[in-house]
Design a protein around this motif. Structure first.
Motif, PDB file in Angstrom:
ATOM      1  N   LEU A 154      12.651  14.594   1.363  1.00 46.26           N
ATOM      2  CA  LEU A 154      13.088  13.203   1.515  1.00 46.26           C
ATOM      3  C   LEU A 154      13.800  12.728   0.252  1.00 46.26           C
ATOM      4  CD1 LEU A 154      10.065  11.522   3.351  1.00 46.26           C
ATOM      5  CD2 LEU A 154      12.243  12.322   4.314  1.00 46.26           C
ATOM      6  N   GLY A 155      13.304  13.145  -0.906  1.00 46.77           N
ATOM      7  CA  GLY A 155      13.954  12.766  -2.149  1.00 46.77           C
ATOM      8  C   GLY A 155      15.357  13.336  -2.259  1.00 46.77           C
ATOM      9  N   THR A 156      15.506  14.594  -1.937  1.00 48.02           N
ATOM     10  CA  THR A 156      16.812  15.238  -2.021  1.00 48.02           C
ATOM     11  C   THR A 156      17.807  14.598  -1.063  1.00 48.02           C
ATOM     12  OG1 THR A 156      15.775  17.335  -2.645  1.00 48.02           O
ATOM     13  CG2 THR A 156      18.023  17.439  -1.805  1.00 48.02           C
ATOM     14  N   LEU A 157      17.349  14.303   0.159  1.00 49.01           N
ATOM     15  CA  LEU A 157      18.241  13.732   1.168  1.00 49.01           C
ATOM     16  C   LEU A 157      18.579  12.270   0.878  1.00 49.01           C
ATOM     17  CD1 LEU A 157      16.675  15.194   4.437  1.00 49.01           C
ATOM     18  CD2 LEU A 157      18.885  15.805   3.442  1.00 49.01           C
ATOM     19  N   SER A 158      17.555  11.466   0.624  1.00 52.77           N
ATOM     20  CA  SER A 158      17.776  10.022   0.521  1.00 52.77           C
ATOM     21  C   SER A 158      18.363   9.610  -0.815  1.00 52.77           C
ATOM     22  CB  SER A 158      16.467   9.270   0.757  1.00 52.77           C
ATOM     23  OG  SER A 158      15.490   9.615  -0.198  1.00 52.77           O
TER      24      SER A 158
ATOM     25  N   MET B  30       0.802  -1.225   0.000  1.00 50.44           N
ATOM     26  CA  MET B  30       0.000   0.000   0.000  1.00 50.44           C
ATOM     27  C   MET B  30       0.835   1.274   0.000  1.00 50.44           C
ATOM     28  SD  MET B  30      -3.087  -0.747  -0.372  1.00 50.44           S
ATOM     29  CE  MET B  30      -3.573   0.976  -0.237  1.00 50.44           C
ATOM     30  N   LEU B  31       2.137   1.184   0.248  1.00 51.95           N
ATOM     31  CA  LEU B  31       2.948   2.398   0.349  1.00 51.95           C
ATOM     32  C   LEU B  31       2.939   3.225  -0.936  1.00 51.95           C
ATOM     33  CD1 LEU B  31       4.848   4.277   1.831  1.00 51.95           C
ATOM     34  CD2 LEU B  31       6.747   2.742   1.269  1.00 51.95           C
ATOM     35  N   PRO B  32       3.192   2.660  -2.131  1.00 52.55           N
ATOM     36  CA  PRO B  32       3.132   3.500  -3.330  1.00 52.55           C
ATOM     37  C   PRO B  32       1.771   4.157  -3.527  1.00 52.55           C
ATOM     38  CG  PRO B  32       4.269   1.434  -3.809  1.00 52.55           C
ATOM     39  CD  PRO B  32       3.658   1.285  -2.445  1.00 52.55           C
ATOM     40  N   ALA B  33       0.701   3.416  -3.249  1.00 51.39           N
ATOM     41  CA  ALA B  33      -0.636   3.992  -3.383  1.00 51.39           C
ATOM     42  C   ALA B  33      -0.813   5.182  -2.450  1.00 51.39           C
ATOM     43  CB  ALA B  33      -1.695   2.928  -3.091  1.00 51.39           C
ATOM     44  N   ALA B  34      -0.356   5.034  -1.214  1.00 47.45           N
ATOM     45  CA  ALA B  34      -0.478   6.113  -0.241  1.00 47.45           C
ATOM     46  C   ALA B  34       0.345   7.333  -0.668  1.00 47.45           C
ATOM     47  CB  ALA B  34      -0.037   5.626   1.135  1.00 47.45           C
ATOM     48  N   LEU B  35       1.537   7.091  -1.201  1.00 50.13           N
ATOM     49  CA  LEU B  35       2.396   8.200  -1.607  1.00 50.13           C
ATOM     50  C   LEU B  35       1.789   8.968  -2.777  1.00 50.13           C
ATOM     51  CD1 LEU B  35       5.954   6.625  -1.285  1.00 50.13           C
ATOM     52  CD2 LEU B  35       4.870   8.315   0.211  1.00 50.13           C
ATOM     53  N   TYR B  36       1.301   8.255  -3.778  1.00 48.02           N
ATOM     54  CA  TYR B  36       0.683   8.934  -4.916  1.00 48.02           C
ATOM     55  C   TYR B  36      -0.565   9.704  -4.487  1.00 48.02           C
ATOM     56  CZ  TYR B  36       3.765   6.835  -8.377  1.00 48.02           C
ATOM     57  OH  TYR B  36       4.868   6.487  -9.132  1.00 48.02           O
TER      58      TYR B  36
ATOM     59  N   ALA C 187      11.436  16.643  -7.474  1.00 49.26           N
ATOM     60  CA  ALA C 187      12.058  15.900  -6.374  1.00 49.26           C
ATOM     61  C   ALA C 187      11.053  14.977  -5.704  1.00 49.26           C
ATOM     62  CB  ALA C 187      12.650  16.874  -5.361  1.00 49.26           C
ATOM     63  N   ALA C 188       9.838  15.487  -5.465  1.00 48.66           N
ATOM     64  CA  ALA C 188       8.809  14.679  -4.802  1.00 48.66           C
ATOM     65  C   ALA C 188       8.396  13.495  -5.663  1.00 48.66           C
ATOM     66  CB  ALA C 188       7.599  15.551  -4.477  1.00 48.66           C
ATOM     67  N   GLU C 189       8.159  13.753  -6.949  1.00 53.41           N
ATOM     68  CA  GLU C 189       7.733  12.676  -7.841  1.00 53.41           C
ATOM     69  C   GLU C 189       8.838  11.634  -8.033  1.00 53.41           C
ATOM     70  OE1 GLU C 189       6.499  14.667 -11.373  1.00 53.41           O
ATOM     71  OE2 GLU C 189       4.492  15.150 -10.576  1.00 53.41           O
ATOM     72  N   THR C 190      10.084  12.087  -8.084  1.00 50.70           N
ATOM     73  CA  THR C 190      11.190  11.149  -8.237  1.00 50.70           C
ATOM     74  C   THR C 190      11.334  10.275  -7.000  1.00 50.70           C
ATOM     75  OG1 THR C 190      12.364  12.700  -9.670  1.00 50.70           O
ATOM     76  CG2 THR C 190      13.667  10.934  -8.690  1.00 50.70           C
ATOM     77  N   PHE C 191      11.113  10.859  -5.822  1.00 52.96           N
ATOM     78  CA  PHE C 191      11.183  10.076  -4.590  1.00 52.96           C
ATOM     79  C   PHE C 191      10.089   9.008  -4.567  1.00 52.96           C
ATOM     80  CE2 PHE C 191       9.818   9.465  -0.116  1.00 52.96           C
ATOM     81  CZ  PHE C 191      10.973   8.864   0.373  1.00 52.96           C
ATOM     82  N   VAL C 192       8.877   9.390  -4.921  1.00 48.68           N
ATOM     83  CA  VAL C 192       7.771   8.423  -4.944  1.00 48.68           C
ATOM     84  C   VAL C 192       8.075   7.311  -5.942  1.00 48.68           C
ATOM     85  CG1 VAL C 192       5.327   8.103  -5.491  1.00 48.68           C
ATOM     86  CG2 VAL C 192       6.060  10.110  -4.182  1.00 48.68           C
ATOM     87  N   ALA C 193       8.595   7.664  -7.097  1.00 41.92           N
ATOM     88  CA  ALA C 193       8.955   6.652  -8.092  1.00 41.92           C
ATOM     89  C   ALA C 193      10.070   5.750  -7.586  1.00 41.92           C
ATOM     90  CB  ALA C 193       9.376   7.337  -9.392  1.00 41.92           C
TER      91      ALA C 193
END
Length: 391
Positions: A313-317, A294-300, A328-334
């Motif tokens: 989170l994307g920039t850091l991780s 469920m994590l990808p669904a929740a993130l989207y 940055a946000a979309e790349t992190f979710v992907a």
């Protein structure tokens, strides 16, 4: 900016390879008897439990062992354990050591709380949403938590998740008093965890770190813990799965799991954990696996309101700059979606064996404390539509 918060954490944390050797020294002098709750059969086969029992006995204390079943704790499990302790005249000065996965620690936390509260009532009377409103008012038995998996973070939380078959539910026993007095995190104990369980528990920790970070209840200290935890866990999890003896990866995952427990204890969770509870009740899907699906669904779903947090989170991780916050946000979710796929998480509910007609029942079963912390409101109709999309 006005800053105000409360932060709960275990009274003492001992972390390190081989840290279990320090466990007995943490038992207070007032404790003349120890109730040892163990969960891993591997620990019994390798002699870890026997060694610990002998060390406790050598310290001059009595020790009573209880081996748990390999399942998430149910009401009957808590009630029977508390009854067994009461039959042997449990005392408020006794100590409890829980060594095992999150289910073992949750069982021990619940039993430690009920042993000093009430007069033999079922734990069901204390559970959120289904109980009669009873509260934990007396300090539980002193609890030392020793996790053997890197995932749930139960060693650092203030709740125990308890299930029931009839009627079906999965609810929390919760109190600030239930945070373990001491935690011993020995990453060496996770070396024997099989790759599949390593993946599921590791994704549970990653889900907790993300959901606690974007939760509507999140505060400053949990955010800092989540940032560090994710920077450790995202690269370490595939390595721990590939090579269980990778000390650096195992240490990183154990530390990330501990941080996730402290974060969720103070900030709550979100949509993925809410639905995971329903999947556990209705389909008996292991908790970590349900969270990961469920994590990808929740993130989207949360991306429209959580883009700034997810971008950070994307920039850091991911360790690189991005041209825009949205990118940055979309790349992190992907990247998280790709990580799920890489570690063997099925992308759809139907691949877990969830029947499509069950989605109607999954909506009410997902309502609870976790879902209420989600940063973006979601109505039952919206949740049903989301589940349909990810079925």
């Amino acid at each position: 900016m006005t800053i105000a918060y409360r932060f709960l954490a275990p009274g003492q944390i001992v972390f390190g390879w081989g840290a279990r050797e320090q466990l007995v020294s943490l038992i207070p002098p007032s404790a003349k008897r120890v109730w040892l709750v163990s969960g891993s059969r591997t620990l019994e086969r390798t002699g870890v439990v026997t060694q610990l029992t002998e060390q406790i006995a050598a310290s001059g204390r009595g020790v009573v062992q209880h081996a748990t079943r390999s399942r998430e704790p149910e009401v009957v499990d808590v009630d029977s354990l508390v009854a067994a302790w009461r039959s042997k005249n449990v005392e408020p000065t006794d100590a409890v050591i829980a060594i095992g996965g999150g289910s073992t620690i949750d069982l021990a936390k619940a039993a430690a709380a009920l042993a000093t509260n009430g007069n033999g009532e079922s734990v069901a009377e204390y559970l959120e949403g289904v109980g009669t409103g009873r509260k934990i008012v007396n300090p539980p038995l002193m609890l030392i938590a020793v996790p053997t998996t890197a995932g749930t973070g139960s060693e650092a939380t203030k709740n125990a998740v308890i299930s029931s078959d009839d009627p079906p539910y999965k609810k929390s026993l919760r109190s600030d008093l239930m945070v373990p007095a001491a935690v011993v995190v020995d990453p060496e104990l996770t070396v024997t965890v099989p790759p599949e369980i390593t993946a599921h528990t590791g994704m549970d920790a990653i889900t907790q770190l993300i959901e606690a970070y974007i939760s509507r209840r999140s505060t400053l200290i949990p955010k800092a813990l989540c940032e560090q935890g994710l920077q450790l866990a995202i690269p370490a999890l595939p390595r721990a799965i590939q090579n269980g003896a990778d000390r650096v990866a195992r240490e990183a995952m154990s530390h990330a799991a501990l941080l996730s427990g402290m974060a969720l204890a103070n900030s709550g969770l979100g949509l993925a954990h809410g639905v995971a509870a329903g999947l556990g009740v209705l389909c008996r899907i292991p908790h970590g696996l349900a969270c990961a699906v469920m994590l990808p669904a929740a993130l989207y779903y949360n991306l429209p309101v959580s883009a700034p947090e997810l971008a950070r989170l994307g920039t850091l991780s991911l360790g690189r700059p991005f041209p825009s916050e949205r990118d940055a946000a979309e790349t992190f979710v992907a990247a998280i979606t790709d990580l799920c796929r890489h570690v063997g998480i099925p992308p759809r509910l139907r691949e877990l064996g969830v029947p499509r007609p069950l989605l109607d029942d999954l909506v009410p079963a997902s309502q609870g404390n976790s879902l209420s912390g989600n940063p973006r409101d979601i109505s039952p109709a919206q949740l049903r539509e989301l589940l349909e999309t990810w079925w």
